[in-house]
Design a protein around this motif. Structure first.
Motif, PDB file in Angstrom:
ATOM      1  N   ILE A 286       6.589  12.045  -7.827  1.00 32.23           N
ATOM      2  CA  ILE A 286       7.171  11.038  -8.717  1.00 32.23           C
ATOM      3  C   ILE A 286       6.698   9.660  -8.259  1.00 32.23           C
ATOM      4  O   ILE A 286       6.678   9.382  -7.062  1.00 32.23           O
ATOM      5  N   ALA A 287       6.322   8.825  -9.221  1.00 28.94           N
ATOM      6  CA  ALA A 287       5.880   7.465  -8.888  1.00 28.94           C
ATOM      7  C   ALA A 287       6.259   6.505  -9.995  1.00 28.94           C
ATOM      8  O   ALA A 287       6.366   6.896 -11.163  1.00 28.94           O
ATOM      9  N   GLN A 288       6.459   5.247  -9.609  1.00 29.15           N
ATOM     10  CA  GLN A 288       6.684   4.171 -10.572  1.00 29.15           C
ATOM     11  C   GLN A 288       5.868   2.982 -10.115  1.00 29.15           C
ATOM     12  O   GLN A 288       5.869   2.622  -8.933  1.00 29.15           O
ATOM     13  N   LYS A 289       5.149   2.376 -11.062  1.00 25.68           N
ATOM     14  CA  LYS A 289       4.341   1.207 -10.724  1.00 25.68           C
ATOM     15  C   LYS A 289       5.235   0.028 -10.387  1.00 25.68           C
ATOM     16  O   LYS A 289       6.225  -0.215 -11.064  1.00 25.68           O
ATOM     17  N   PRO A 290       4.872  -0.713  -9.355  1.00 22.42           N
ATOM     18  CA  PRO A 290       5.653  -1.901  -9.005  1.00 22.42           C
ATOM     19  C   PRO A 290       5.573  -2.939 -10.125  1.00 22.42           C
ATOM     20  O   PRO A 290       4.527  -3.134 -10.722  1.00 22.42           O
ATOM     21  N   GLY A 291       6.701  -3.561 -10.400  1.00 17.34           N
ATOM     22  CA  GLY A 291       6.721  -4.647 -11.369  1.00 17.34           C
ATOM     23  C   GLY A 291       6.828  -4.248 -12.824  1.00 17.34           C
ATOM     24  O   GLY A 291       6.889  -5.109 -13.696  1.00 17.34           O
ATOM     25  N   ASN A 292       6.829  -2.954 -13.117  1.00 15.34           N
ATOM     26  CA  ASN A 292       7.053  -2.531 -14.502  1.00 15.34           C
ATOM     27  C   ASN A 292       7.757  -1.179 -14.523  1.00 15.34           C
ATOM     28  O   ASN A 292       8.114  -0.647 -13.492  1.00 15.34           O
ATOM     29  N   ARG A 293       7.932  -0.626 -15.686  1.00 19.35           N
ATOM     30  CA  ARG A 293       8.693   0.620 -15.800  1.00 19.35           C
ATOM     31  C   ARG A 293       7.802   1.838 -16.028  1.00 19.35           C
ATOM     32  O   ARG A 293       8.294   2.893 -16.403  1.00 19.35           O
ATOM     33  N   SER A 294       6.515   1.695 -15.826  1.00 20.59           N
ATOM     34  CA  SER A 294       5.607   2.834 -15.989  1.00 20.59           C
ATOM     35  C   SER A 294       5.860   3.848 -14.878  1.00 20.59           C
ATOM     36  O   SER A 294       5.921   3.491 -13.705  1.00 20.59           O
ATOM     37  N   TRP A 295       5.991   5.107 -15.255  1.00 21.78           N
ATOM     38  CA  TRP A 295       6.276   6.145 -14.266  1.00 21.78           C
ATOM     39  C   TRP A 295       5.468   7.398 -14.554  1.00 21.78           C
ATOM     40  O   TRP A 295       4.914   7.570 -15.637  1.00 21.78           O
TER      41      TRP A 295
ATOM     42  N   GLU B 287      -2.516   3.293  -7.587  1.00 19.60           N
ATOM     43  CA  GLU B 287      -2.059   1.953  -7.950  1.00 19.60           C
ATOM     44  C   GLU B 287      -0.616   1.716  -7.521  1.00 19.60           C
ATOM     45  O   GLU B 287      -0.243   0.590  -7.211  1.00 19.60           O
ATOM     46  N   CYS B 288       0.180   2.754  -7.494  1.00 17.51           N
ATOM     47  CA  CYS B 288       1.572   2.618  -7.070  1.00 17.51           C
ATOM     48  C   CYS B 288       1.667   2.291  -5.586  1.00 17.51           C
ATOM     49  O   CYS B 288       2.635   1.666  -5.150  1.00 17.51           O
ATOM     50  N   GLY B 289       0.690   2.721  -4.817  1.00 18.58           N
ATOM     51  CA  GLY B 289       0.723   2.482  -3.377  1.00 18.58           C
ATOM     52  C   GLY B 289       1.582   3.502  -2.659  1.00 18.58           C
ATOM     53  O   GLY B 289       1.155   4.140  -1.724  1.00 18.58           O
ATOM     54  N   VAL B 290       2.802   3.674  -3.119  1.00 18.01           N
ATOM     55  CA  VAL B 290       3.725   4.662  -2.572  1.00 18.01           C
ATOM     56  C   VAL B 290       4.198   5.543  -3.725  1.00 18.01           C
ATOM     57  O   VAL B 290       4.512   5.054  -4.803  1.00 18.01           O
ATOM     58  N   PHE B 291       4.207   6.841  -3.476  1.00 21.25           N
ATOM     59  CA  PHE B 291       4.772   7.796  -4.440  1.00 21.25           C
ATOM     60  C   PHE B 291       5.648   8.746  -3.630  1.00 21.25           C
ATOM     61  O   PHE B 291       5.618   8.744  -2.403  1.00 21.25           O
ATOM     62  N   TYR B 292       6.434   9.546  -4.315  1.00 21.89           N
ATOM     63  CA  TYR B 292       7.398  10.406  -3.621  1.00 21.89           C
ATOM     64  C   TYR B 292       7.087  11.872  -3.869  1.00 21.89           C
ATOM     65  O   TYR B 292       6.848  12.286  -5.002  1.00 21.89           O
TER      66      TYR B 292
END
Length: 160
Positions: free
Chosen positions: A100-109, A48-53
């Motif tokens: 590490i990932a964070q969802k776009p548009g919110n602070r969920s990580w 869902e994040c599309g991009v993660f690190y």
């Protein structure tokens, strides 16, 4: 706000100080931990994040880079790259890594600590190509030169 697993209703969000647990501590069908339906949340989160690190060690310093292809197969997490890239070379020297990932548009990580090992199983490499069509732009088939898939043994997950 952190996610918790209560063993009855699955994952739920609660105001807590945090969650830090090994992925295998989630309840399975036989009263033992497993990477079951509830834990697939982590893979879905990354997609869902599309991009993660993916973070590795480059000598004494951390090295991070964006990834987009991830899959789950029989309870294991997989990522792909090319064997000419620094990330491949770094994981071969020191397989300890972090996602590490964070969802776009919110602070969920989400943060996953794991150990990577190169997967030579052609059926897994083929499945990665099927599940992540963007990988086919770089590697047309499972036998393509430089195409590598890493299996990630998850040590710990933390998310909010």
């Amino acid at each position: 706000i952190f996610w918790t697993f209560n063993g009855i209703g699955g994952l739920k969000m609660e105001r807590k100080s945090g969650v830090l647990m090994h992925i295998s501590s989630l309840f399975g069908d036989y009263s033992t931990g497993s990477f079951g339906e509830e834990a697939k949340y982590f893979v879905d989160f990354l997609k869902e994040c599309g991009v993660f690190y993916v973070l590795t060690l480059n000598g004494d310093f951390p090295a991070g880079r964006p990834f987009g292809a991830v899959m789950e197969h029989e309870g294991d997490l997989y990522i792909s790259t090319g064997d000419m890239k620094d990330v491949y070379k770094q994981l071969k020297v020191n397989p300890n890594m972090q996602i590490i990932a964070q969802k776009p548009g919110n602070r969920s990580w989400l943060r996953i600590d794991g150990v990577a090992s190169e997967c030579l199983d052609m059926s897994i490499k083929e499945k990665m190509l099927e599940e992540c069509p963007s990988v086919k732009r770089h590697f047309p088939d499972a036998t393509a030169m430089h195409y590598v898939v890493f299996k990630i043994r998850i040590l710990e997950c933390k998310w909010s």
